[in-house]
Enzyme design. Structure first.
Site: not given
Ligand code: G6P
Length: 609
Positions: A2, A27, A76, A102-103, A482, A486, A489, A505, A604
């Protein structure tokens, strides 16, 4: 999660709020809304389900809602489905108080039950409505009085923006464990969840602490503590450019940020390498303290956690310090046994991730030193850690991180090399070699970006895949994790990363004709074993994409499509081999016609558990 923004000043509020919200959509984007005080000082609320664009169209870009004072929200969903009823702002019963939040209000149900008994009616399923109704319950003409009463009664996390109809031209805001900054400019005053929302208006900000209250008017900003006493705050100037938070000619933020990586990595390493020597003053540690470190814990979420995986190999290999890597959401509840001379490194782009912040606080309670590797200056983790090493990635807007991840890796390399030097686990020659290699990374990343068209072609070919696997050994396993994140997501293709040695396994039973397996093989001592693992899945019908270093051309005997990255010291290949995988995720998403900057269900900045 949010985003909130508020404004009062000499301009029309709604267009400013819409502009600010557009910078906060990362957000959350389940719904959007604004509360504006019009000229008769009645609060008008407009809200819409879906993206901000719907609200923009509904309000003729804000021109249909006149007024110089307001708050806005992009949601969100946590409590209650995405809908107009659940969209913020929320009103009290006579529509004289409007709130954006927000929260998460953890005790919202008991507040609700209490108020229902007193005759209150709730029209949404949100936790936020409990706040506005409770404000209504306590409000007797003094906003500060009502706000402080509510603050001591609600549990959980909140950043709130509040309007009171009988206090026209005033915006109130408060925070506890959710981010909020306050901005000041000649055209008016602002609150926002994050800097990009107000960057085109001002770079002058104040940080408010937990349980502090702010009152904005056209003329000024006043801060109060929970006892309603006025407090002083120091203004800070942000050094991000307003253009840095714009797309700047790129189709998407994600592509722009992928392309910004050479600069971001250079900006992160250059100030810390002087005359070919690494100096990281911000660590605040003497040589003796570095020598004494008995164990390092790296705690983070998402991609930052993947940086931790790489860090384990690099720090253990170079500096011979044992490293434990934990997901913050697990670490915070597992009561780890920690030695006195441990160092905890919390890695976070936003500096606001709820689990990472909670982990930090748990560690500090034990009296263990905490270092934050953080991108957002002045964020909660940056402020609460004992020391902070900033990554200089600039604002990152796309939900899927790219450049922040790369700068976090670069920071880890600098720390590893420095610790190795101080602890005498490497000699002068190795030290000089590592420093040279790190300095060369930005140019090498730039070279890989030149391969973008080949990767786009390949991504188009595989865009209809249902499943993908990313396999690697050692550091290449971390790269696969990673790369796989990518992919899933943003493109919604189911993908998994496996340590290649684990294939037999279980996961090899999932391999069938046409499944894409990305094999990453950049580690010389593990290269042959990787080729064997790739051959094994190929024999079972998989289509193989290989990622390896220039020179390993025999990879083409096994892989159907190979991407080469420049050679570097094996410790640093993560920074190079991840680039094609970022591009693969990006282009697969584009080929599927999806919104790469705002993938469904994600935000994010994950400021709730
Ligand atoms: C979300 C974002 C990621 C990020 C993660 C941790 O999932 O989409 O890109 O790696 O949060 O966030 P931070 O701000 O703590 O790096």
């Amino acid at each position: 999660m949010c985003g909130i923004v508020g404004y009062v000043g000499f301009e029309q509020a709604a267009p400013i709020l819409l502009d600010g919200l557009s910078k906060l959509e990362y957000r959350g984007y389940d719904s959007a809304g604004m509360a504006i005080m019009d000229e008769e000082d009645k609060i008008e609320v407009v809200k819409a389900k879906g993206r901000l664009q719907v609200l923009r169209e509904m309000t003729d870009s804000g021109h249909a809602v006149p007024g110089v004072c307001g708050v806005g929200h992009t949601r969100w969903a946590t409590h209650g489905e995405p809908s107009v009823a659940n969209a913020h702002p929320h009103f009290n019963k006579d529509k004289s108080i409007a709130v954006v939040h927000n929260g998460i209000i953890e005790n919202y149900q008991s507040i609700r039950d209490r108020l229902v008994k007193k005759g209150y009616e709730f029209i949404s399923q949100t936790d936020t409505e409990a706040v506005v109704q409770l404000l209504d319950y306590y409000y007797q003409g003094d906003p500060l009085e009502a706000i402080t009463k509510v603050m001591v009664r609600v549990e959980g996390s909140y950043a709130l923006g509040i309007l009171f109809q009988d206090h026209p031209g005033e915006v109130y805001a408060v925070r506890k464990d959710s981010p909020m900054i306050v901005g000041h400019s000649e055209e008016g005053n602002f609150i926002a969840s994050d800097v990009p929302a107000i960057l085109s208006h001002t770079k002058n900000v104040y940080y408010i602490e937990n349980m502090e209250i702010v009152k904005l008017t056209k003329e000024g900003i006043k801060f109060y503590n929970i006892d309603k006493e006025e407090i002083e705050k120091e203004m800070v100037t942000i050094d991000w450019d307003a253009e840095a938070a714009e797309k700047g000619g790129y189709e998407h933020f994600m592509l722009k940020e992928i392309y910004e990586q050479p600069k971001a990595v250079r900006d992160t390493i250059s100030p810390r390498i002087k005359d070919d020597r690494i100096e990281i003053e911000e660590l605040g540690m003497t040589e003796e303290e570095i020598q004494k470190i008995s164990k390092i814990y790296i705690v983070a979420c998402g991609s930052a956690y993947h940086v931790g995986i790489t860090a384990k190999y690099v720090i253990e290999g170079m500096a011979r310090i044992p490293v434990e890597v934990d997901l913050a959401s697990e670490f915070r509840y597992r009561d780890p046994i920690m030695e006195e001379n441990s160092l905890v490194i919390i890695i976070s782009q936003s500096g606001e991730t709820a689990d990472s912040l909670a982990a930090l606080r748990a560690v500090k309670e034990k009296g263990i030193r905490v270092l934050g590797i953080v991108n957002v200056v002045g964020s909660s983790i940056a402020r609460e850690a004992d020391n902070v090493m900033y990554t200089w990635a600039g604002p990152e807007i796309a939900v899927a991180t790219t450049k922040a991840y790369s700068t976090q890796l670069a920071s880890i390399y600098l720390i590893a090399i420095l610790f190795a030097k101080v602890r005498n686990t490497i000699d002068d020659q190795a030290y000089a070699g590592y420093v040279e290699e790190v300095k060369a990374l930005p140019d090498k990343i730039q070279t890989i970006l030149g391969d973008r068209e080949r990767i786009q072609w390949f991504a188009n070919k595989f865009a209809s895949s249902h499943d993908m696997f990313f396999i690697g050994r050692g550091l290449d396993y971390g790269i696969g994790m990673e790369g796989s994140l990518k992919m899933k997501e943003v493109s919604y293709v189911h993908s998994e990363a496996y340590a290649a040695g684990e294939l037999k396994h279980g996961p090899i039973s999932l391999i069938e004709k046409g499944i894409l397996v990305v094999g990453i093989a950049t580690q010389p001592q593990l290269y042959d074993k990787m080729i064997s693992n790739m051959a094994e899945v190929k024999a079972r019908g998989a289509y193989i994409m290989g990622v390896t270093n220039y020179g390993n051309y025999e990879m083409e005997d096994t892989a159907d499509f190979t991407v080469y990255v420049p050679k570097t010291n094996p410790y640093f290949t993560t920074s190079l081999a991840i680039i094609p995988l970022q591009l693969l995720g990006y282009y697969t998403t584009l080929a599927k016609g999806l919104d790469v900057d705002k993938p469904r269900n994600l935000a994010k900045s994950v400021t709730v558990e």
